[in-house]
Motif scaffolding. Structure first.
Motif, mmCIF file in Angstrom:
data_model
loop_
_atom_site.group_PDB
_atom_site.id
_atom_site.type_symbol
_atom_site.label_atom_id
_atom_site.label_comp_id
_atom_site.label_asym_id
_atom_site.label_seq_id
_atom_site.Cartn_x
_atom_site.Cartn_y
_atom_site.Cartn_z
ATOM 1 N N ILE A 120 0.824 -1.134 0.158
ATOM 2 C CA ILE A 120 -0.190 0.040 0.079
ATOM 3 C C ILE A 120 0.867 1.179 -0.203
ATOM 4 O O ILE A 120 1.867 1.373 0.655
ATOM 5 N N SER A 121 0.433 2.429 -0.781
ATOM 6 C CA SER A 121 1.264 3.582 -0.761
ATOM 7 C C SER A 121 0.041 4.389 -0.008
ATOM 8 O O SER A 121 -0.978 4.546 -0.528
ATOM 9 N N LEU A 122 0.816 5.244 0.717
ATOM 10 C CA LEU A 122 -0.077 6.202 1.651
ATOM 11 C C LEU A 122 0.413 7.555 1.480
ATOM 12 O O LEU A 122 1.714 7.846 1.500
ATOM 13 N N VAL A 123 -0.224 8.597 0.992
ATOM 14 C CA VAL A 123 0.178 9.904 0.640
ATOM 15 C C VAL A 123 -0.599 10.954 1.407
ATOM 16 O O VAL A 123 -1.891 11.029 1.386
ATOM 17 N N TYR A 124 0.135 12.040 1.831
ATOM 18 C CA TYR A 124 -0.370 13.183 2.400
ATOM 19 C C TYR A 124 0.604 14.294 2.152
ATOM 20 O O TYR A 124 1.640 14.377 2.000
ATOM 21 N N SER A 125 -0.101 15.558 1.833
ATOM 22 C CA SER A 125 0.407 16.748 1.364
ATOM 23 C C SER A 125 0.080 17.681 2.665
ATOM 24 O O SER A 125 -0.950 18.121 2.622
ATOM 25 N N PRO A 126 1.055 18.027 3.409
ATOM 26 C CA PRO A 126 0.842 18.919 4.726
ATOM 27 C C PRO A 126 0.692 20.503 4.161
ATOM 28 O O PRO A 126 -0.039 21.170 4.915
ATOM 29 N N ALA A 127 1.331 20.588 3.068
ATOM 30 C CA ALA A 127 1.297 22.039 2.712
ATOM 31 C C ALA A 127 1.450 22.071 1.209
ATOM 32 O O ALA A 127 1.712 20.940 0.441
ATOM 33 N N PRO A 128 0.887 23.059 0.365
ATOM 34 C CA PRO A 128 1.194 23.143 -1.116
ATOM 35 C C PRO A 128 2.506 22.833 -1.282
ATOM 36 O O PRO A 128 3.798 23.337 -0.763
ATOM 37 N N ARG A 129 2.924 22.072 -2.416
ATOM 38 C CA ARG A 129 4.222 21.408 -3.073
ATOM 39 C C ARG A 129 5.010 20.759 -2.077
ATOM 40 O O ARG A 129 6.274 20.679 -2.344
ATOM 41 N N GLN A 130 4.412 20.102 -1.077
ATOM 42 C CA GLN A 130 5.191 19.183 -0.049
ATOM 43 C C GLN A 130 4.368 18.031 -0.060
ATOM 44 O O GLN A 130 3.160 17.872 0.059
ATOM 45 N N VAL A 131 5.021 16.887 -0.246
ATOM 46 C CA VAL A 131 4.467 15.734 -0.320
ATOM 47 C C VAL A 131 5.003 14.439 0.485
ATOM 48 O O VAL A 131 6.153 14.602 0.568
ATOM 49 N N ARG A 132 4.358 13.803 1.438
ATOM 50 C CA ARG A 132 4.815 12.698 2.392
ATOM 51 C C ARG A 132 4.069 11.296 1.796
ATOM 52 O O ARG A 132 3.102 11.436 1.730
ATOM 53 N N GLU A 133 5.142 10.412 1.577
ATOM 54 C CA GLU A 133 4.633 9.262 1.081
ATOM 55 C C GLU A 133 5.285 8.106 2.079
ATOM 56 O O GLU A 133 6.458 8.020 2.330
ATOM 57 N N TRP A 134 4.315 7.176 2.398
ATOM 58 C CA TRP A 134 4.842 6.002 3.146
ATOM 59 C C TRP A 134 4.459 4.899 2.173
ATOM 60 O O TRP A 134 3.382 4.585 1.542
ATOM 61 N N VAL A 135 5.302 3.785 2.158
ATOM 62 C CA VAL A 135 4.923 2.373 1.483
ATOM 63 C C VAL A 135 4.811 1.647 2.517
ATOM 64 O O VAL A 135 5.791 1.223 3.464
ATOM 65 N N LEU A 136 3.815 0.787 2.544
ATOM 66 C CA LEU A 136 3.456 -0.051 3.706
ATOM 67 C C LEU A 136 3.060 -1.491 3.282
ATOM 68 O O LEU A 136 2.667 -1.535 1.981
ATOM 69 N N GLU A 137 3.322 -2.602 4.056
ATOM 70 C CA GLU A 137 2.630 -3.878 3.554
ATOM 71 C C GLU A 137 1.943 -4.252 4.926
ATOM 72 O O GLU A 137 2.242 -3.992 6.066
ATOM 73 N N VAL A 138 0.705 -4.547 4.425
ATOM 74 C CA VAL A 138 -0.334 -4.657 5.394
ATOM 75 C C VAL A 138 -1.109 -6.052 5.122
ATOM 76 O O VAL A 138 -1.013 -6.420 4.063
ATOM 77 N N ALA A 139 -1.788 -6.588 6.064
ATOM 78 C CA ALA A 139 -2.367 -7.847 5.891
ATOM 79 C C ALA A 139 -3.719 -7.664 4.901
ATOM 80 O O ALA A 139 -4.200 -6.553 5.064
ATOM 81 N N ALA A 140 -4.075 -8.733 4.327
ATOM 82 C CA ALA A 140 -5.480 -8.817 3.482
ATOM 83 C C ALA A 140 -6.810 -8.345 4.405
ATOM 84 O O ALA A 140 -6.388 -8.744 5.453
ATOM 85 N N GLY A 141 -7.567 -7.616 4.076
ATOM 86 C CA GLY A 141 -8.588 -7.404 4.861
ATOM 87 C C GLY A 141 -8.405 -6.028 5.953
ATOM 88 O O GLY A 141 -9.305 -5.908 6.594
ATOM 89 N N THR A 142 -7.322 -5.399 5.468
ATOM 90 C CA THR A 142 -7.100 -4.417 6.428
ATOM 91 C C THR A 142 -7.916 -2.808 5.965
ATOM 92 O O THR A 142 -7.800 -2.755 4.587
ATOM 93 N N SER A 143 -8.456 -2.129 6.760
ATOM 94 C CA SER A 143 -9.160 -0.979 6.262
ATOM 95 C C SER A 143 -8.214 -0.041 6.229
ATOM 96 O O SER A 143 -7.144 -0.021 6.970
#
Length: 111
Positions: free
Chosen positions: A5-28
């Motif tokens: 899974i890739s999780l992306v959040y932009s706290p401010a304009p032109r700033q992007v923070r990305e996390w690459v995660l491995e989660v179990a199947a059936g995760t919300s």
């Protein structure tokens, strides 16, 4: 089975923070956010008032994830887009915007 899974959040304009995660199947999405510990890094985010989506489509925190999903956390708009456009037009002036930006010699405005 683990999902990437890739999780992306932009706290401010032109700033992007990305996390690459491995989660179990059936995760919300909510469980993924808790696992990522994004709330520790960005305390202004609150799970109840969060606007999230998967690949640009808005969804709920209870949405179950699939392999290679991109979870996006959206910021609220500070200014109404219509108001921002109107203010930009007023700053630029009529002669530099829209149909009036290009003009042939001897031609009428807007043609």
């Amino acid at each position: 089975m683990l999902l990437k899974i890739s999780l992306v959040y932009s706290p401010a304009p032109r700033q992007v923070r990305e996390w690459v995660l491995e989660v179990a199947a059936g995760t919300s999405i909510a469980q993924t956010l808790a696992q990522c510990r994004i709330f520790e890094e960005f305390p202004e985010l609150q799970i109840g008032r969060l606007s999230v989506g998967v690949w640009g489509r808005k969804t709920t925190p209870g949405h179950l994830l699939h392999d290679k999903d991109r979870v996006e956390i959206y910021r609220g708009l500070r200014v109404d887009p219509k108001v921002a456009r109107r203010e930009r037009f007023n700053r630029q002036g009529v002669k530099r915007a829209g149909l009036f930006a290009k003009r042939r010699d001897g031609g009428k405005a807007g043609y």
